[in-house]
Design a protein around this motif. Structure first.
Motif, PDB file in Angstrom:
ATOM      1  N   ASP A   1       0.868  -1.180   0.000  1.00  8.74           N
ATOM      2  CA  ASP A   1       0.000   0.000   0.000  1.00  8.74           C
ATOM      3  C   ASP A   1       0.900   1.224   0.000  1.00  8.74           C
ATOM      4  O   ASP A   1       1.835   1.344   0.781  1.00  8.74           O
ATOM      5  N   ALA A   2       0.635   2.109  -0.932  1.00 13.99           N
ATOM      6  CA  ALA A   2       1.450   3.314  -1.098  1.00 13.99           C
ATOM      7  C   ALA A   2       0.527   4.442  -1.534  1.00 13.99           C
ATOM      8  O   ALA A   2      -0.526   4.213  -2.128  1.00 13.99           O
ATOM      9  N   THR A   3       0.937   5.654  -1.243  1.00  9.97           N
ATOM     10  CA  THR A   3       0.094   6.794  -1.593  1.00  9.97           C
ATOM     11  C   THR A   3       0.613   7.527  -2.816  1.00  9.97           C
ATOM     12  O   THR A   3       1.824   7.555  -3.081  1.00  9.97           O
ATOM     13  N   ILE A   4      -0.298   8.101  -3.555  1.00 10.51           N
ATOM     14  CA  ILE A   4       0.058   8.833  -4.767  1.00 10.51           C
ATOM     15  C   ILE A   4       0.801  10.125  -4.441  1.00 10.51           C
ATOM     16  O   ILE A   4       1.485  10.688  -5.290  1.00 10.51           O
ATOM     17  N   SER A   5       0.702  10.560  -3.169  1.00 13.75           N
ATOM     18  CA  SER A   5       1.300  11.830  -2.774  1.00 13.75           C
ATOM     19  C   SER A   5       2.740  11.648  -2.328  1.00 13.75           C
ATOM     20  O   SER A   5       3.231  10.538  -2.134  1.00 13.75           O
ATOM     21  N   ASN A   6       3.393  12.780  -2.103  1.00 11.57           N
ATOM     22  CA  ASN A   6       4.734  12.791  -1.524  1.00 11.57           C
ATOM     23  C   ASN A   6       4.702  13.052  -0.032  1.00 11.57           C
ATOM     24  O   ASN A   6       5.745  13.215   0.602  1.00 11.57           O
ATOM     25  N   GLY A   7       3.506  13.126   0.547  1.00 16.23           N
ATOM     26  CA  GLY A   7       3.415  13.458   1.961  1.00 16.23           C
ATOM     27  C   GLY A   7       2.269  12.742   2.621  1.00 16.23           C
ATOM     28  O   GLY A   7       2.233  11.521   2.711  1.00 16.23           O
TER      29      GLY A   7
ATOM     30  N   ILE B   1       6.627  -4.139  -8.418  1.00 20.46           N
ATOM     31  CA  ILE B   1       5.813  -4.984  -7.531  1.00 20.46           C
ATOM     32  C   ILE B   1       5.297  -6.202  -8.273  1.00 20.46           C
ATOM     33  O   ILE B   1       5.384  -7.340  -7.784  1.00 20.46           O
ATOM     34  N   VAL B   2       4.760  -5.997  -9.458  1.00 20.48           N
ATOM     35  CA  VAL B   2       4.182  -7.104 -10.228  1.00 20.48           C
ATOM     36  C   VAL B   2       5.252  -8.119 -10.613  1.00 20.48           C
ATOM     37  O   VAL B   2       4.993  -9.328 -10.638  1.00 20.48           O
ATOM     38  N   SER B   3       6.458  -7.656 -10.889  1.00 21.28           N
ATOM     39  CA  SER B   3       7.539  -8.572 -11.283  1.00 21.28           C
ATOM     40  C   SER B   3       7.928  -9.529 -10.162  1.00 21.28           C
ATOM     41  O   SER B   3       8.622 -10.519 -10.394  1.00 21.28           O
ATOM     42  N   LYS B   4       7.448  -9.241  -8.939  1.00 20.97           N
ATOM     43  CA  LYS B   4       7.794 -10.051  -7.769  1.00 20.97           C
ATOM     44  C   LYS B   4       6.560 -10.723  -7.163  1.00 20.97           C
ATOM     45  O   LYS B   4       6.545 -11.071  -5.999  1.00 20.97           O
ATOM     46  N   ASN B   5       5.512 -10.862  -7.961  1.00 19.10           N
ATOM     47  CA  ASN B   5       4.258 -11.503  -7.541  1.00 19.10           C
ATOM     48  C   ASN B   5       3.462 -10.659  -6.563  1.00 19.10           C
ATOM     49  O   ASN B   5       2.719 -11.183  -5.730  1.00 19.10           O
ATOM     50  N   GLY B   6       3.585  -9.343  -6.664  1.00 16.92           N
ATOM     51  CA  GLY B   6       2.868  -8.458  -5.764  1.00 16.92           C
ATOM     52  C   GLY B   6       1.702  -7.748  -6.415  1.00 16.92           C
ATOM     53  O   GLY B   6       1.494  -7.811  -7.641  1.00 16.92           O
ATOM     54  N   VAL B   7       0.915  -7.068  -5.580  1.00 20.01           N
ATOM     55  CA  VAL B   7      -0.242  -6.266  -5.985  1.00 20.01           C
ATOM     56  C   VAL B   7      -0.094  -4.895  -5.341  1.00 20.01           C
ATOM     57  O   VAL B   7       0.300  -4.792  -4.172  1.00 20.01           O
ATOM     58  N   LEU B   8      -0.391  -3.839  -6.081  1.00 18.11           N
ATOM     59  CA  LEU B   8      -0.299  -2.484  -5.559  1.00 18.11           C
ATOM     60  C   LEU B   8      -1.677  -1.970  -5.167  1.00 18.11           C
ATOM     61  O   LEU B   8      -2.606  -1.983  -5.971  1.00 18.11           O
ATOM     62  N   LEU B   9      -1.802  -1.502  -3.919  1.00 14.51           N
ATOM     63  CA  LEU B   9      -2.976  -0.765  -3.466  1.00 14.51           C
ATOM     64  C   LEU B   9      -2.564   0.700  -3.356  1.00 14.51           C
ATOM     65  O   LEU B   9      -1.803   1.074  -2.461  1.00 14.51           O
ATOM     66  N   LEU B  10      -3.050   1.508  -4.289  1.00 11.45           N
ATOM     67  CA  LEU B  10      -2.618   2.903  -4.410  1.00 11.45           C
ATOM     68  C   LEU B  10      -3.645   3.824  -3.753  1.00 11.45           C
ATOM     69  O   LEU B  10      -4.836   3.769  -4.055  1.00 11.45           O
ATOM     70  N   ASN B  11      -3.166   4.682  -2.859  1.00 11.08           N
ATOM     71  CA  ASN B  11      -4.035   5.632  -2.165  1.00 11.08           C
ATOM     72  C   ASN B  11      -4.112   6.958  -2.901  1.00 11.08           C
ATOM     73  O   ASN B  11      -3.104   7.475  -3.398  1.00 11.08           O
ATOM     74  N   VAL B  12      -5.327   7.519  -2.975  1.00  9.13           N
ATOM     75  CA  VAL B  12      -5.505   8.894  -3.432  1.00  9.13           C
ATOM     76  C   VAL B  12      -6.126   9.701  -2.300  1.00  9.13           C
ATOM     77  O   VAL B  12      -6.618   9.141  -1.314  1.00  9.13           O
ATOM     78  N   SER B  13      -6.105  11.030  -2.440  1.00 10.63           N
ATOM     79  CA  SER B  13      -6.447  11.918  -1.323  1.00 10.63           C
ATOM     80  C   SER B  13      -7.472  12.963  -1.762  1.00 10.63           C
ATOM     81  O   SER B  13      -7.109  14.063  -2.179  1.00 10.63           O
ATOM     82  N   PRO B  14      -8.765  12.630  -1.655  1.00  2.94           N
ATOM     83  CA  PRO B  14      -9.793  13.600  -2.040  1.00  2.94           C
ATOM     84  C   PRO B  14      -9.883  14.767  -1.064  1.00  2.94           C
ATOM     85  O   PRO B  14      -9.552  14.645   0.118  1.00  2.94           O
ATOM     86  N   ARG B  15     -10.381  15.889  -1.570  1.00  3.18           N
ATOM     87  CA  ARG B  15     -10.664  17.031  -0.713  1.00  3.18           C
ATOM     88  C   ARG B  15     -11.931  16.771   0.096  1.00  3.18           C
ATOM     89  O   ARG B  15     -12.739  15.894  -0.241  1.00  3.18           O
ATOM     90  N   ALA B  16     -12.152  17.556   1.136  1.00  2.00           N
ATOM     91  CA  ALA B  16     -13.337  17.387   1.978  1.00  2.00           C
ATOM     92  C   ALA B  16     -14.628  17.568   1.188  1.00  2.00           C
ATOM     93  O   ALA B  16     -15.656  16.975   1.529  1.00  2.00           O
ATOM     94  N   ASP B  17     -14.584  18.354   0.125  1.00  2.00           N
ATOM     95  CA  ASP B  17     -15.804  18.591  -0.654  1.00  2.00           C
ATOM     96  C   ASP B  17     -16.120  17.467  -1.636  1.00  2.00           C
ATOM     97  O   ASP B  17     -17.128  17.519  -2.342  1.00  2.00           O
ATOM     98  N   GLY B  18     -15.245  16.445  -1.698  1.00  2.00           N
ATOM     99  CA  GLY B  18     -15.512  15.313  -2.572  1.00  2.00           C
ATOM    100  C   GLY B  18     -14.844  15.378  -3.925  1.00  2.00           C
ATOM    101  O   GLY B  18     -15.104  14.534  -4.783  1.00  2.00           O
ATOM    102  N   ILE B  19     -13.981  16.345  -4.121  1.00  2.00           N
ATOM    103  CA  ILE B  19     -13.237  16.471  -5.383  1.00  2.00           C
ATOM    104  C   ILE B  19     -11.884  15.785  -5.235  1.00  2.00           C
ATOM    105  O   ILE B  19     -11.149  16.027  -4.266  1.00  2.00           O
ATOM    106  N   ILE B  20     -11.541  14.932  -6.191  1.00  2.00           N
ATOM    107  CA  ILE B  20     -10.183  14.393  -6.279  1.00  2.00           C
ATOM    108  C   ILE B  20      -9.369  15.393  -7.091  1.00  2.00           C
ATOM    109  O   ILE B  20      -9.693  15.649  -8.259  1.00  2.00           O
TER     110      ILE B  20
END
Length: 511
Positions: A321-327, A350-369
């Motif tokens: 699990d990793a986030t799309i952001s730098n912070g 990740i895929v080359s080593k039999n892994g799966v990526l769960l990528l996090n995104v960070s929406p604003r409070a108003d519901g906009i990504i």
């Protein structure tokens, strides 16, 4: 007064009855089939679960998101509700300057401000689909005690406060309508206020116990948010109750756990797993449970590495699990994001080593990504639309790759080193499917460049392959190539560049 941690013992018969409760036994299948539940709350029975069904192995990419009350102040990170109580922390200073002292304006007071007025579940689901994700869903509850669904257990939920909408319900409908699997992530094992030691609150408690602050309140409603209650009641009615509620109402294909799960008594972890797997069977789901630490056996769960990954091929399917952001994982003002290249290269590694990526995104409070996050997702999705055959439904080859860039060892403790990794077109990662081997070069290949893939040399591969065809995906040019036992596979790149993020060479071998 804050209660002390109690060592609890729960009778096996009570847990068995609790784990097998159903709304109606015949909701999805007949009563006779419901009687033949496959799982009981013991590790031997739960170990019979296929922890990594084929759909999950094939998926490779999922998307989730940290979105909740902590998105309102949009400052620091998603741990805002904890650090706002510590006077020497920058988040406390920000809170006092903008909202007042935490004793007067508590974290729960953000609930009316979390309006999600622009949230569009269908648009989010379409974005995740276009990004190439095969599953998606919310952080259903973070450490903060705020439920992102219509809950009867706690008043601190998105239907009764804030948006006045069943956020998780809308997402489940929209995401499944796109043909994606549905994931719900849970961090709430850290929400319980646990014992004090020498006046110091234990690190696994998210909220500190300070007198005259909302987390120390004896108000029953506030106790449900701040986890200030007798432990056994919290374990059964809040932790396990919320799990059961989400399972019953939203039928997630994946349930993902953050750390501190190991501090939930073992009996309750077993009860959860039996309840979930039996409910999933009634829904004809091949369910997946993901855990971050050594708190569930790996014969019935998937290992997750936060912001890190393996530096060798995994013998079992695993996840990063990793986030799309730098912070921060949640939205904060001026949040920077990774480049599309960096995220794509992480996925390929990740895929080359039999892994799966769960990528996090960070929406604003108003519901906009935010658009900069959407741009990254869409550029990755565009690459996957063109070259996804080298990613989806593949397996690791005998080696994951070659080149100068090496990943460090370790889990989260080395996450900063992982975030600083930069690949180049000298780095190659391999995947395989059927009778094809894919060599993915981490960058753009120069026109007419001569490339040697040393992993095909006899001293490396040991059992030399018989190659029938070599092609560059995205080019219709005939490729010149030679196979040498000493050097490996040497080939000449097409006369025109193909892709600036990653280039895929497809090697078809004899059947």
């Amino acid at each position: 007064m804050k209660v002390s941690h109690l060592c609890i013992t729960v009778a096996a018969s009570l847990l068995l009855n609790f784990s097998c409760e159903k709304k109606t036994a015949g909701d999805s299948k007949d009563k006779e089939e419901a009687k033949n539940m496959a799982f009981t709350p013991d590790w031997e029975s739960l170990g019979k679960h296929n922890e990594s069904p084929q759909w999950f192995k094939n998926a490779k990419l999922g998307i989730y998101f940290h979105w909740g009350l902590y998105s309102v102040p949009a400052f620091g990170n998603e741990w805002y509700p904890r650090w706002m109580h510590f006077k020497d922390h920058k988040i406390h200073k920000h809170h006092v300057e903008n909202y007042g002292d935490p004793s007067e304006f508590g974290y729960h007071d953000f609930a009316p401000m979390f309006k999600a007025e622009h949230f569009d579940a269908k648009a989010w689901a379409k974005l995740f689909k276009n990004a190439g994700a095969q599953f998606a869903g919310p952080v259903a509850e973070h450490h903060d005690g705020y439920a992102m669904w219509d809950s009867d257990i706690t008043p601190w939920n998105t239907m009764d406060t804030g948006p006045k909408r069943d956020i998780t319900g809308e997402l489940e409908t929209a995401i499944k309508a796109q043909g994606l699997k549905f994931i719900t992530a849970f961090h709430h094992a850290k929400n319980l206020q646990r014992a004090t030691e020498l006046g110091k609150e234990v690190s696994i408690s998210h909220y500190p116990y300070f007198e005259n602050m909302p987390p120390s309140s004896d108000d029953p409603e506030l106790q449900l948010m701040y986890g200030n209650m007798e432990p056994e009641k919290w374990y059964k009615e809040v932790w396990l109750g919320k799990m059961k509620e989400v399972i019953d109402n939203y039928h997630p294909d994946i349930i993902w756990f953050d750390y501190v799960l190991g501090d939930i008594p073992e009996a309750y972890r077993k009860a959860f797993a039996a309840y979930y797997l039996n409910e999933a069977a009634l829904q004809n789901q091949d369910a997946v449970i993901v855990r971050k630490q050594h708190d569930l056996p790996l014969n019935m769960s998937i290992e997750d590495l936060e912001q890190a990954r393996k530096n060798e091929i995994g013998t079992k399917t695993w996840m990063t699990d990793a986030t799309i952001s730098n912070g921060s994982w949640c939205f904060t003002n001026n949040l920077g994001v990774k480049t599309p290249e960096d995220v794509l290269h992480m996925l390929i590694d990740i895929v080359s080593k039999n892994g799966v990526l769960l990528l996090n995104v960070s929406p604003r409070a108003d519901g906009i990504i935010p658009q900069n996050q959407q741009d990254v997702l869409l550029k990755i999705g565009d690459w996957l639309k063109k070259y996804g055959e080298a990613i989806y439904a593949t397996e690791a080859w005998y080696t994951f790759g070659e080149g100068p860039t090496k990943e460090p060892q370790g889990h989260f403790k080395n996450h900063k080193a992982f975030m600083e990794l930069k690949y180049s077109n000298k780095d190659v990662r391999y995947t395989t499917k059927d009778y094809s081997i894919y060599a993915i070069i981490m960058g753009q290949v120069e026109p007419n460049q001569h490339i040697t893939l040393t992993s095909f040399a006899k001293n490396n591969i040991h059992d030399m392959t018989s190659i029938e065809q070599v092609a560059f995906l995205g080019s219709d040019e005939t490729i010149e190539w030679t196979l040498s036992e000493e050097e490996g596979l040497t080939l000449k790149a097409p006369s025109k560049p193909i892709n600036d993020m990653a280039t895929v060479i497809k090697i078809v071998i004899s059947q």
